[in-house]
Design a protein around this motif. Structure first.
Motif, PDB file in Angstrom:
ATOM      1  N   LEU A 133       0.837  -1.199   0.000  1.00  0.00           N
ATOM      2  CA  LEU A 133       0.000   0.000   0.000  1.00  0.00           C
ATOM      3  C   LEU A 133       0.879   1.258   0.000  1.00  0.00           C
ATOM      4  O   LEU A 133       0.590   2.230  -0.693  1.00  0.00           O
ATOM      5  N   SER A 134       1.948   1.225   0.760  1.00  0.00           N
ATOM      6  CA  SER A 134       2.869   2.362   0.806  1.00  0.00           C
ATOM      7  C   SER A 134       3.555   2.584  -0.536  1.00  0.00           C
ATOM      8  O   SER A 134       3.749   3.734  -0.957  1.00  0.00           O
ATOM      9  N   VAL A 135       3.921   1.508  -1.216  1.00  0.00           N
ATOM     10  CA  VAL A 135       4.538   1.629  -2.542  1.00  0.00           C
ATOM     11  C   VAL A 135       3.573   2.318  -3.506  1.00  0.00           C
ATOM     12  O   VAL A 135       3.955   3.236  -4.241  1.00  0.00           O
ATOM     13  N   VAL A 136       2.320   1.903  -3.500  1.00  0.00           N
ATOM     14  CA  VAL A 136       1.311   2.516  -4.372  1.00  0.00           C
ATOM     15  C   VAL A 136       1.143   3.988  -4.003  1.00  0.00           C
ATOM     16  O   VAL A 136       1.126   4.865  -4.872  1.00  0.00           O
ATOM     17  N   TYR A 149       9.257   8.477   0.667  1.00  0.00           N
ATOM     18  CA  TYR A 149      10.199   7.369   0.795  1.00  0.00           C
ATOM     19  C   TYR A 149       9.730   6.426   1.892  1.00  0.00           C
ATOM     20  O   TYR A 149       9.084   6.844   2.849  1.00  0.00           O
ATOM     21  N   GLY A 150      10.116   5.174   1.773  1.00  0.00           N
ATOM     22  CA  GLY A 150       9.815   4.213   2.814  1.00  0.00           C
ATOM     23  C   GLY A 150      10.732   4.426   4.002  1.00  0.00           C
ATOM     24  O   GLY A 150      11.886   4.821   3.848  1.00  0.00           O
ATOM     25  N   VAL A 159       5.763   5.762   5.768  1.00  0.00           N
ATOM     26  CA  VAL A 159       6.155   6.617   4.657  1.00  0.00           C
ATOM     27  C   VAL A 159       6.623   7.953   5.216  1.00  0.00           C
ATOM     28  O   VAL A 159       5.995   8.514   6.104  1.00  0.00           O
ATOM     29  N   ARG A 160       7.736   8.436   4.670  1.00  0.00           N
ATOM     30  CA  ARG A 160       8.250   9.729   5.111  1.00  0.00           C
ATOM     31  C   ARG A 160       8.540  10.604   3.907  1.00  0.00           C
ATOM     32  O   ARG A 160       8.695  10.125   2.782  1.00  0.00           O
ATOM     33  N   THR A 168      11.805  16.478   8.285  1.00  0.00           N
ATOM     34  CA  THR A 168      11.170  15.217   7.927  1.00  0.00           C
ATOM     35  C   THR A 168       9.729  15.201   8.423  1.00  0.00           C
ATOM     36  O   THR A 168       9.436  15.698   9.503  1.00  0.00           O
ATOM     37  N   PHE A 169       8.847  14.619   7.610  1.00  0.00           N
ATOM     38  CA  PHE A 169       7.479  14.390   8.058  1.00  0.00           C
ATOM     39  C   PHE A 169       7.111  12.943   7.733  1.00  0.00           C
ATOM     40  O   PHE A 169       7.712  12.329   6.861  1.00  0.00           O
ATOM     41  N   PHE A 170       6.189  12.412   8.485  1.00  0.00           N
ATOM     42  CA  PHE A 170       5.726  11.048   8.273  1.00  0.00           C
ATOM     43  C   PHE A 170       4.259  11.062   7.896  1.00  0.00           C
ATOM     44  O   PHE A 170       3.487  11.860   8.424  1.00  0.00           O
ATOM     45  N   VAL A 171       3.893  10.179   6.999  1.00  0.00           N
ATOM     46  CA  VAL A 171       2.511  10.088   6.532  1.00  0.00           C
ATOM     47  C   VAL A 171       1.840   8.950   7.268  1.00  0.00           C
ATOM     48  O   VAL A 171       2.357   7.884   7.392  1.00  0.00           O
TER      49      VAL A 171
END
Length: 171
Positions: A133-136, A149-150, A159-160, A168-171
């Motif tokens: 899901l993160s790749v998509v 990026y992972g 995901v960041r 840096t932020f994270f999703v």
């Protein structure tokens, strides 16, 4: 089986994480055409762009109406703040399209189903594991101008991204 030359090419092109996922998916389904995946990712990005355009038109109209006669240029952006705001707006719209409109979700009923790890299956079923899901998600975000990026965390994959100021932020 993926030959070492193909893997080397995938590793050199780090911006297209989906190519690695396609190579892995071809182990399970050798008939998979990369264009099928790229087309669907392009479609997701197009939906996000449409959301952004509609929001930009509505916001610009409202701002123009409230600032008429003040001599303000509503299209002017101010450095990192605007870039951060734009990134957040893109991610807001991507979340809406990805989760709400298209219904992507983790497979809680059968987490270990192998299809959860195969990118074209995830795109078709809208269900997968956190990594796929993160790749998509990352591939769609890149297509609308937000590189993500992972980030491996203990027992998790997140995901960041980076704001223009380097934060840096994270999703």
């Amino acid at each position: 089986v993926i030959d070492s030359e193909h893997w080397s090419e995938i590793l050199r092109n780090k911006d297209r994480i989906e190519d690695g996922a396609i190579a892995i998916a071809r182990i399970a389904d050798s008939s998979l055409q990369a264009e099928v995946v790229h087309t669907e990712l392009d479609r997701i990005a197009q939906l996000v762009q449409e959301e952004l355009a509609a929001d930009t038109e509505n916001t610009a109209s409202a701002e123009l109406g409230s600032k008429r006669g003040e001599g303000n240029d509503v299209s002017k952006q101010e450095g990192d703040v605007a870039s951060t705001q734009w990134t957040l707006k893109v991610l807001e719209k991507l979340n809406k399209v990805f989760f709400d409109d298209l219904g992507f979700k983790g497979n809680r009923e059968d987490y270990y189903d192998p299809r959860n790890s195969i990118i074209h299956e995830v795109l078709t079923r809208r269900t997968g594991n956190p990594i796929t899901l993160s790749v998509v998600y990352m591939a769609a975000a890149r297509r609308v101008g937000v590189p993500l990026y992972g980030a491996e965390c203990p027992c998790h994959f997140v995901v960041r991204g980076y704001h223009e100021d380097g934060e840096t932020f994270f999703v």
